[in-house]
Motif scaffolding. Structure first.
Motif, PDB file in Angstrom:
ATOM      1  N   ASP A 289       0.798  -1.117   0.001  1.00  9.69           N
ATOM      2  CA  ASP A 289      -0.065   0.083   0.122  1.00  9.69           C
ATOM      3  C   ASP A 289       0.900   1.340   0.080  1.00  9.69           C
ATOM      4  O   ASP A 289       1.497   1.632   1.104  1.00  9.69           O
ATOM      5  CB  ASP A 289      -0.860   0.108   1.283  1.00  9.69           C
ATOM      6  N   LYS A 290       1.068   1.688  -1.180  1.00 11.53           N
ATOM      7  CA  LYS A 290       1.698   2.968  -1.241  1.00 11.53           C
ATOM      8  C   LYS A 290       1.555   3.979  -0.463  1.00 11.53           C
ATOM      9  O   LYS A 290       2.127   5.126   0.102  1.00 11.53           O
ATOM     10  CB  LYS A 290       2.127   3.367  -2.684  1.00 11.53           C
ATOM     11  N   ALA A 291       0.031   4.258  -0.386  1.00 15.58           N
ATOM     12  CA  ALA A 291      -0.563   5.431   0.322  1.00 15.58           C
ATOM     13  C   ALA A 291      -0.267   5.226   1.697  1.00 15.58           C
ATOM     14  O   ALA A 291       0.175   6.472   2.467  1.00 15.58           O
ATOM     15  CB  ALA A 291      -2.157   5.275   0.127  1.00 15.58           C
ATOM     16  N   LEU A 292      -0.109   4.120   2.324  1.00 13.26           N
ATOM     17  CA  LEU A 292       0.123   4.003   3.738  1.00 13.26           C
ATOM     18  C   LEU A 292       1.596   4.464   4.112  1.00 13.26           C
ATOM     19  O   LEU A 292       1.919   5.248   4.900  1.00 13.26           O
ATOM     20  CB  LEU A 292      -0.115   2.536   4.262  1.00 13.26           C
ATOM     21  N   LEU A 293       2.405   4.205   3.040  1.00 16.28           N
ATOM     22  CA  LEU A 293       3.644   4.558   3.493  1.00 16.28           C
ATOM     23  C   LEU A 293       4.097   6.182   3.054  1.00 16.28           C
ATOM     24  O   LEU A 293       5.074   6.767   3.817  1.00 16.28           O
ATOM     25  CB  LEU A 293       4.689   3.835   2.452  1.00 16.28           C
ATOM     26  N   ASP A 294       3.143   6.771   2.003  1.00 19.47           N
ATOM     27  CA  ASP A 294       3.334   7.825   1.814  1.00 19.47           C
ATOM     28  C   ASP A 294       2.791   8.812   3.127  1.00 19.47           C
ATOM     29  O   ASP A 294       3.453   9.955   3.432  1.00 19.47           O
ATOM     30  CB  ASP A 294       2.325   8.370   0.772  1.00 19.47           C
ATOM     31  N   ILE A 295       1.730   8.301   3.913  1.00 18.68           N
ATOM     32  CA  ILE A 295       1.389   8.945   5.030  1.00 18.68           C
ATOM     33  C   ILE A 295       2.521   8.941   6.040  1.00 18.68           C
ATOM     34  O   ILE A 295       2.788   9.682   7.002  1.00 18.68           O
ATOM     35  CB  ILE A 295      -0.054   8.403   5.501  1.00 18.68           C
ATOM     36  N   LEU A 296       3.034   7.650   6.144  1.00 21.35           N
ATOM     37  CA  LEU A 296       4.087   7.404   7.137  1.00 21.35           C
ATOM     38  C   LEU A 296       5.264   8.398   7.180  1.00 21.35           C
ATOM     39  O   LEU A 296       5.665   8.997   7.872  1.00 21.35           O
ATOM     40  CB  LEU A 296       4.677   6.093   7.002  1.00 21.35           C
ATOM     41  N   GLU A 297       5.667   8.582   6.081  1.00 20.22           N
ATOM     42  CA  GLU A 297       6.658   9.558   5.737  1.00 20.22           C
ATOM     43  C   GLU A 297       6.267  11.229   5.951  1.00 20.22           C
ATOM     44  O   GLU A 297       7.333  11.866   6.367  1.00 20.22           O
ATOM     45  CB  GLU A 297       7.399   9.566   4.006  1.00 20.22           C
ATOM     46  N   GLU A 298       4.951  11.344   5.508  1.00 20.83           N
ATOM     47  CA  GLU A 298       4.602  12.665   5.746  1.00 20.83           C
ATOM     48  C   GLU A 298       4.659  12.796   7.466  1.00 20.83           C
ATOM     49  O   GLU A 298       4.858  14.080   7.759  1.00 20.83           O
ATOM     50  CB  GLU A 298       2.960  12.775   5.487  1.00 20.83           C
ATOM     51  N   CYS A 299       4.297  11.991   7.993  1.00 16.96           N
ATOM     52  CA  CYS A 299       4.296  12.032   9.568  1.00 16.96           C
ATOM     53  C   CYS A 299       5.668  11.998  10.424  1.00 16.96           C
ATOM     54  O   CYS A 299       5.975  12.595  11.357  1.00 16.96           O
ATOM     55  CB  CYS A 299       3.392  10.748  10.234  1.00 16.96           C
ATOM     56  N   ARG A 300       6.701  11.440   9.699  1.00 15.04           N
ATOM     57  CA  ARG A 300       8.077  11.251  10.445  1.00 15.04           C
ATOM     58  C   ARG A 300       8.674  12.154  10.730  1.00 15.04           C
ATOM     59  O   ARG A 300       9.226  12.372  11.887  1.00 15.04           O
ATOM     60  CB  ARG A 300       8.875  10.378   9.256  1.00 15.04           C
ATOM     61  N   PRO A 301       8.814  13.490  10.183  1.00 14.54           N
ATOM     62  CA  PRO A 301       9.389  14.644  10.770  1.00 14.54           C
ATOM     63  C   PRO A 301       8.853  15.159  12.045  1.00 14.54           C
ATOM     64  O   PRO A 301       9.397  15.862  12.748  1.00 14.54           O
ATOM     65  CB  PRO A 301       9.389  15.673   9.552  1.00 14.54           C
ATOM     66  N   PHE A 302       7.482  14.843  12.217  1.00 14.48           N
ATOM     67  CA  PHE A 302       6.924  15.373  13.318  1.00 14.48           C
ATOM     68  C   PHE A 302       6.705  14.571  14.718  1.00 14.48           C
ATOM     69  O   PHE A 302       5.799  14.829  15.592  1.00 14.48           O
ATOM     70  CB  PHE A 302       5.685  16.005  12.651  1.00 14.48           C
ATOM     71  N   ALA A 303       6.672  13.133  14.271  1.00 11.38           N
ATOM     72  CA  ALA A 303       6.183  12.231  15.153  1.00 11.38           C
ATOM     73  C   ALA A 303       6.758  12.491  16.575  1.00 11.38           C
ATOM     74  O   ALA A 303       8.128  12.528  16.528  1.00 11.38           O
ATOM     75  CB  ALA A 303       6.260  10.892  14.543  1.00 11.38           C
ATOM     76  N   PRO A 304       6.184  12.084  17.590  1.00 10.30           N
ATOM     77  CA  PRO A 304       7.124  12.195  18.898  1.00 10.30           C
ATOM     78  C   PRO A 304       7.948  10.913  19.277  1.00 10.30           C
ATOM     79  O   PRO A 304       8.530  11.131  20.304  1.00 10.30           O
ATOM     80  CB  PRO A 304       5.766  12.384  20.027  1.00 10.30           C
ATOM     81  N   HIS A 305       7.760  10.040  18.479  1.00 10.51           N
ATOM     82  CA  HIS A 305       8.522   8.859  18.609  1.00 10.51           C
ATOM     83  C   HIS A 305       9.403   8.439  17.376  1.00 10.51           C
ATOM     84  O   HIS A 305       8.500   8.699  16.164  1.00 10.51           O
ATOM     85  CB  HIS A 305       8.182   7.706  19.256  1.00 10.51           C
ATOM     86  N   PRO A 306      10.677   7.762  17.362  1.00  8.91           N
ATOM     87  CA  PRO A 306      10.973   7.224  16.075  1.00  8.91           C
ATOM     88  C   PRO A 306      10.023   6.292  15.287  1.00  8.91           C
ATOM     89  O   PRO A 306       9.337   5.492  15.874  1.00  8.91           O
ATOM     90  CB  PRO A 306      12.219   6.587  16.204  1.00  8.91           C
ATOM     91  N   LEU A 307      10.082   6.441  13.997  1.00  7.78           N
ATOM     92  CA  LEU A 307       9.116   5.698  13.226  1.00  7.78           C
ATOM     93  C   LEU A 307       9.898   4.523  12.448  1.00  7.78           C
ATOM     94  O   LEU A 307      11.120   4.916  12.162  1.00  7.78           O
ATOM     95  CB  LEU A 307       8.368   6.484  12.307  1.00  7.78           C
ATOM     96  N   PRO A 308       9.284   3.581  12.071  1.00  7.41           N
ATOM     97  CA  PRO A 308      10.182   2.464  11.294  1.00  7.41           C
ATOM     98  C   PRO A 308      10.218   2.616   9.938  1.00  7.41           C
ATOM     99  O   PRO A 308      10.056   3.504   9.382  1.00  7.41           O
ATOM    100  CB  PRO A 308       9.015   1.383  11.417  1.00  7.41           C
ATOM    101  N   ILE A 309      11.143   1.915   9.378  1.00 10.30           N
ATOM    102  CA  ILE A 309      11.570   1.977   7.960  1.00 10.30           C
ATOM    103  C   ILE A 309      10.040   1.288   7.455  1.00 10.30           C
ATOM    104  O   ILE A 309       9.696   0.316   7.413  1.00 10.30           O
ATOM    105  CB  ILE A 309      12.628   0.988   7.683  1.00 10.30           C
TER     106      ILE A 309
END
Length: 329
Positions: A289-309
């Motif tokens: 699901d490319k859309a799921l990963l696009d949202i993951l990358e959109e969130c990454r700079p602002f997330a309060p904890h590190p996010l996965p690859i």
């Protein structure tokens, strides 16, 4: 199996598989290969209850049963439900900020029984699914009711609202503030981070519904029926006191919903929102699901904890081959 490095046991990396990957494994007849990878590969393969729920909703009974048979295998790391993990974060903040809300005599027996139902190796949720997937599917349907349908409609409505007011892209997540439409006791009247309002509304609704999973985990420790949910102190707790760093899963839910407003809404959008909170418990999420990963990358700079690859794989057999290759590395 953990690898020995300099005489010490190294923790295996963790891989969370999206629901589509499990389907491709079944379609390709690669169940045995995935089980071998889970046992001997460099990754611990995780299974999230949200993925099991999605399989239980399938109307194709033979396919559902094959998926459940694989998903409930003990070689996979079984995660706790997202409602449990979110509830534990909320209770920690209650203990830190408002310990007076805690019951003098919590219902530990009920809580412990519920937790054992999920954590037991023999018996409990996972064994019920494996032995009686039809009964568990009926139970799950009754528990969810129209919840996912309402979530789908809410996401569609939010997207429509954004389009109607002319928004083309999301503002930066760390600069997204909101205000209530009318004065509410406990709110100071100023703009607050948007995730706080959504979390306050969603948790309040959940705790007011008997049988809701969030209520089941929180109510043994906090009395939810004595006026707390309508009090100014409850509003203040959510809008002004709780810490973002202490409630990362609340932020993850809001962030996914917020980012989804500018993307195509599908029947699976509500399930993706459930899955998103599990990303705090893994090292790599594998999906088609490319859309799921696009949202993951959109969130990454602002997330309060590190996010996965995020690992995107193709659909079908090529995707399964790549998954098995990744897990073996």
């Amino acid at each position: 199996m953990a690898r020995a490095i300099n005489g010490q046991q190294a923790r295996r990396k963790r891989a969370l598989l999206d629901s589509s990957i499990w389907r491709y494994v079944i379609d390709g007849g690669e169940q045995g290969a995935l089980l071998q990878a889970a046992r001997h590969g460099s990754y611990t393969v995780q299974i999230a209850p949200a993925v099991v729920y999605e399989a239980l909703r399938l109307r194709d009974v033979p396919l559902r049963n094959r998926l459940i048979s694989l998903m409930t295998n003990r070689r996979f790391e079984r995660l706790m439900p997202e409602a449990y993990s979110e509830a534990m974060e909320i209770l920690s903040e209650v203990q830190r900020l408002r310990p007076d809300w805690l019951r003098p005599q919590p219902d530990k027996d009920f809580f412990d029984r519920s937790r054992r139902d999920w954590s037991r190796k023999m018996g409990g949720f996972w064994v019920r699914c494996a032995r009686s997937p039809e009964e568990e599917a009926i139970h799950q349907q009754a528990a969810e009711g129209t919840l996912l349908k309402r979530a789908f409609e809410q996401i569609k409505g939010a997207r429509k609202e954004m389009m109607e007011v002319g928004w083309k892209t999301n503002p930066s997540m760390d600069k997204t503030f909101a205000a209530l439409p009318y004065p509410v006791p406990g709110w100071n009247g100023e703009m607050v981070e948007a995730w706080r309002i959504e979390s306050w509304a969603c948790v309040t609704y959940a705790l007011s519904r008997p049988g809701n999973a969030y209520r089941d985990w929180i109510a043994p420790f906090v009395e939810a029926d004595s006026g707390l949910l309508n009090s100014p102190e409850w509003v203040e707790f959510w809008l002004h006191l709780v810490s973002l760093e202490a409630l990362p899963r609340q932020w993850m839910r809001w962030a996914h919903s917020f980012a989804q407003r500018f993307r195509k809404v599908t029947e699976g959008s509500g399930a993706d929102n459930q899955l998103f909170t599990y990303l705090l418990e893994t090292d790599r999420v594998i999906t088609a699901d490319k859309a799921l990963l696009d949202i993951l990358e959109e969130c990454r700079p602002f997330a309060p904890h590190p996010l996965p690859i995020g690992q995107l794989v193709p659909a079908g057999v090529p995707g399964v081959e790549l998954v098995l290759s990744i897990l073996a590395k």
